[in-house]
Design a protein around this motif. Structure first.
Motif, short mmCIF file in Angstrom:
data_model
loop_
_atom_site.label_atom_id
_atom_site.label_comp_id
_atom_site.label_asym_id
_atom_site.label_seq_id
_atom_site.Cartn_x
_atom_site.Cartn_y
_atom_site.Cartn_z
N UNK A 27 35.47 34.52 47.10
CA UNK A 27 35.02 35.80 46.53
C UNK A 27 36.03 36.90 46.84
N UNK A 28 36.55 36.92 48.05
CA UNK A 28 37.54 37.93 48.42
C UNK A 28 38.81 37.80 47.58
N UNK A 29 39.25 36.59 47.34
CA UNK A 29 40.45 36.37 46.52
C UNK A 29 40.21 36.80 45.08
N UNK A 30 39.06 36.46 44.53
CA UNK A 30 38.75 36.83 43.14
C UNK A 30 38.65 38.34 42.99
N UNK A 31 37.96 39.00 43.91
CA UNK A 31 37.84 40.47 43.85
C UNK A 31 39.23 41.11 43.99
N UNK A 32 40.04 40.60 44.90
CA UNK A 32 41.40 41.12 45.07
C UNK A 32 42.24 40.95 43.82
N UNK A 33 42.10 39.81 43.17
CA UNK A 33 42.86 39.56 41.93
C UNK A 33 42.41 40.51 40.82
N UNK A 34 41.11 40.69 40.69
CA UNK A 34 40.60 41.61 39.66
C UNK A 34 41.08 43.03 39.90
N UNK A 35 41.03 43.47 41.14
CA UNK A 35 41.46 44.83 41.45
C UNK A 35 42.98 44.96 41.28
N UNK A 36 43.73 43.92 41.61
CA UNK A 36 45.19 43.96 41.41
C UNK A 36 45.54 44.07 39.94
N UNK A 37 44.82 43.33 39.11
CA UNK A 37 45.05 43.43 37.66
C UNK A 37 44.70 44.84 37.17
N UNK A 38 43.60 45.39 37.66
CA UNK A 38 43.21 46.76 37.31
C UNK A 38 44.28 47.76 37.74
N UNK A 39 44.80 47.59 38.95
CA UNK A 39 45.84 48.50 39.43
C UNK A 39 47.12 48.37 38.62
N UNK A 54 36.09 44.53 48.37
CA UNK A 54 36.14 43.24 49.05
C UNK A 54 35.12 43.19 50.18
N UNK A 55 35.02 44.26 50.93
CA UNK A 55 34.07 44.31 52.04
C UNK A 55 32.64 44.16 51.54
N UNK A 56 32.31 44.86 50.48
CA UNK A 56 30.96 44.76 49.91
C UNK A 56 30.69 43.37 49.35
N UNK A 57 31.66 42.80 48.66
CA UNK A 57 31.47 41.46 48.07
C UNK A 57 31.30 40.40 49.16
N UNK A 58 32.10 40.49 50.20
CA UNK A 58 31.98 39.53 51.30
C UNK A 58 30.64 39.70 52.02
N UNK A 64 23.86 36.24 51.09
CA UNK A 64 23.33 35.24 50.17
C UNK A 64 23.50 33.82 50.72
N UNK A 65 24.64 33.53 51.32
CA UNK A 65 24.92 32.17 51.78
C UNK A 65 24.81 32.02 53.29
#
Length: 89
Positions: A27-39, A54-58, A64-65
């Protein structure tokens, strides 16, 4: 204690560690990738922009898990104690 037993214990510990860490890391990698693309598309070069999402998603994945992760770690601990109890036999 034989070499095969030690290898099995280490393999089980590493596998459990990877399984427990994987949801948060993915999840952290996916959120980072999305934000990097946005940036990259908006040309916003703020380094701290990725931290809060990333902090909120983690944290959400942790809530949840968390129960599943706890059961995985408890299973590993239980297996380790069983192995320790059977060493003297």
């Amino acid at each position: 204690m034989s070499e095969n037993m030690i290898i099995t214990i280490m393999k089980d510990a590493i596998t459990t560690g990877l399984l427990v860490a994987a949801p948060m890391l993915i999840v952290s990698i996916i959120i980072g990738l999305i934000i990097s693309i946005f940036q990259a598309t908006t040309q916003i070069q703020e380094q701290t922009l990725t931290f809060l999402p990333k902090l909120l998603a983690v944290a959400v994945v942790g809530f949840a898990a968390g129960s599943w992760m706890l059961h995985m770690m408890m299973g590993l601990t239980s297996r380790m104690f069983d192995i320790i109890a059977n060493i003297t036999r």
